[in-house]
Design an enzyme around this catalytic site. Structure first.
Site, mmCIF file in Angstrom:
data_model
loop_
_atom_site.group_PDB
_atom_site.id
_atom_site.type_symbol
_atom_site.label_atom_id
_atom_site.label_comp_id
_atom_site.label_asym_id
_atom_site.label_seq_id
_atom_site.Cartn_x
_atom_site.Cartn_y
_atom_site.Cartn_z
ATOM 1 C CB ALA A 17 -6.095 -4.950 6.534
ATOM 2 C CD GLU A 36 -3.622 -10.125 -3.501
ATOM 3 O OE1 GLU A 36 -4.524 -10.806 -4.047
ATOM 4 O OE2 GLU A 36 -3.731 -9.667 -2.347
ATOM 5 C CD GLN A 37 -6.063 -15.771 -3.183
ATOM 6 O OE1 GLN A 37 -5.721 -16.945 -3.045
ATOM 7 N NE2 GLN A 37 -7.255 -15.330 -2.845
ATOM 8 N NE ARG A 110 -13.570 -1.594 -0.783
ATOM 9 C CZ ARG A 110 -13.482 -1.821 0.521
ATOM 10 N NH1 ARG A 110 -12.348 -2.238 1.044
ATOM 11 N NH2 ARG A 110 -14.517 -1.623 1.306
ATOM 12 C CE1 TYR A 231 -18.999 6.671 -0.463
ATOM 13 C CE2 TYR A 231 -20.713 5.946 1.057
ATOM 14 C CZ TYR A 231 -19.536 5.705 0.366
ATOM 15 O OH TYR A 231 -18.906 4.489 0.496
ATOM 16 C CG ASP A 308 -12.949 -7.612 6.092
ATOM 17 O OD1 ASP A 308 -13.290 -6.951 7.086
ATOM 18 O OD2 ASP A 308 -13.285 -7.317 4.926
#
Length: 408
Positions: A17, A36-37, A110, A231, A308
């Site tokens: 996201a 970004e941590q 991912r 898949y 999220d």
């Protein structure tokens, strides 16, 4: 507020996201700082499904071609009985799905999507990514949002007209906002565990997967005690497996240790081929499924939560990543086209009904997939009498969704 400051956006979180938001805002001429941590970009999870409502946005942002080199375009979504492997229903995808919904349905690892997003982002000088930066303070000023983040070297500050919290289900931004307004809420354990494994297609587990007859499709195996989604990913060189069971709360994080007997017990009564696949695919990693329900996603002063961080959901509609991508794209579209404060209110009002409908679809799927006794018999009869065309039409509202892009 100066024109330069009015075009600056700070994003917390470099997941799907957050990176999509960075690209979408940069596309609209904004200067973007992503905090970004993690010291290095890390990818949590394994496979994911990207339906046409997500891939059409990725295509517009210049990401889809990069992803296509590693993704798989499945021919169908198939439901099978876990005990007999009998096919219960099939929704055609592949070229038929792309013709119907105007964009491809893809499955991918991912990490491959994350790589495609970062490659595209690296081409845009408007975006600065700072890793190892954990947001520790948010200051709301009349015309400005100031963000302080801790780094190994001390502290850094970033500011702009908008802060986007895209830092996931464990959102630091949401936790800080909850201290200001309890309506921002917190995450909660859903009572479900996701068991995940990725196996090589040429391995014994990969061959066991092929024996279930699920080779080029997204296949969901239905059983009262669990369901499993399988898949191919990485151009077919690997297979993603995800099984879902009831379970106790485990680690406060993405993954943890859970007794594999939970999964084995839930799978009693499945076909020998499916049981063999589960045995060969181990050891499985257990992921506690957390959700987020809250009354607010935005502050008119210039803060929005997406993905999220705003509405983490169970994976039973396979729309978690897609909803984050939609959130990001629509937010950038509205903010760039009109007054930011007004746009935040409009964005939340537009997104909530959509998210609620997706949540409803996920709840319905879980109920249907875990049905037993007379309910399962009724489910199978309904599926047997519903043609593939009707099953596809039932998804038009979801996969055919497309935002109207406003050009400034």
């Amino acid at each position: 507020m100066t024109e330069a400051r009015s075009r600056q956006v700070v994003i917390a979180g470099a997941g799907i996201a957050g990176l999509t938001a960075a690209l979408a805002f940069a596309e609209r001429g904004c200067v973007v700082t992503v905090l970004e941590q993690a010291r290095q970009l890390e990818v949590v999870g394994a496979g994911l499904q990207l339906s046409p409502n997500a891939t059409r946005i990725l295509r517009r942002l210049g990401v889809l071609d990069r992803l296509a080199t590693s993704a798989v375009r499945p021919e169908a979504v198939v439901l099978k009985d876990a005990a007999t492997l009998r096919e219960l229903a099939r929704v055609p995808l592949g070229q038929a799905g792309e013709n119907r919904w105007g964009a491809p349905y893809l499955v991918a690892h991912r990490a491959d999507l994350h790589t495609a997003l970062t490659m595209r982002m690296a081409e845009l000088p408007e975006i600065q990514l700072v890793t190892g930066a954990r947001v520790t303070d948010i200051t709301v000023e009349p015309q400005n949002i100031a963000v302080t983040a801790e780094t190994d070297g001390g502290k850094i500050e970033a500011a702009g007209h908008l802060l986007v919290g895209a830092d996931g289900v464990w959102s630091t931004v949401r936790r800080q906002l909850a201290g200001i307004d309890s309506a921002f809420g917190k995450n909660r354990f859903s009572g479900e565990l996701a068991w995940r494994a990725t196996v090589a297609a040429e391995s014994a587990a990969g061959q066991a997967f092929a024996a279930t007859g699920a080779g080029d499709c997204v296949t969901t195996f239905l059983h009262p005690g669990f369901h499993m989604v399988a898949y191919p990913v990485s151009k077919g060189s690997a297979v993603n497996l995800a099984a879902f069971t009831k379970g106790e709360r485990i680690a406060e994080g993405w993954s943890g240790h859970a007794d594999p007997a939970i999964l084995a017990g839930a799978m009693r009564g499945t076909s020998a081929a499916l049981a063999r696949l589960a045995a060969l695919a181990g050891p499985w990693t257990a992921f506690p499924i957390h959700t987020v329900e809250q009354r607010r996603w935005t502050m008119p002063e210039g803060i929005a939560l997406i993905g999220d961080a705003a509405h983490a959901m169970t994976p039973f509609a396979a729309q978690g990543a897609a909803m984050g991508i939609e959130d990001a794209s629509m937010l950038a579209n509205l903010i760039a086209a009109s007054d930011p404060k007004q746009s935040l209110t409009i964005w939340e009002k537009l997104r909530r009904p959509r998210i609620e409908k997706v949540l409803g679809r996920g709840a319905l799927n879980r109920l249907a997939w875990h049905a037993w006794g007379p309910v399962a018999i009724a489910r199978n009869l309904v599926l047997a009498t519903r043609p593939a065309e009707k099953l596809a039409a039932d998804l038009d509202w979801l996969y055919g969704w497309e935002e109207k892009v406003v050009r400034r």
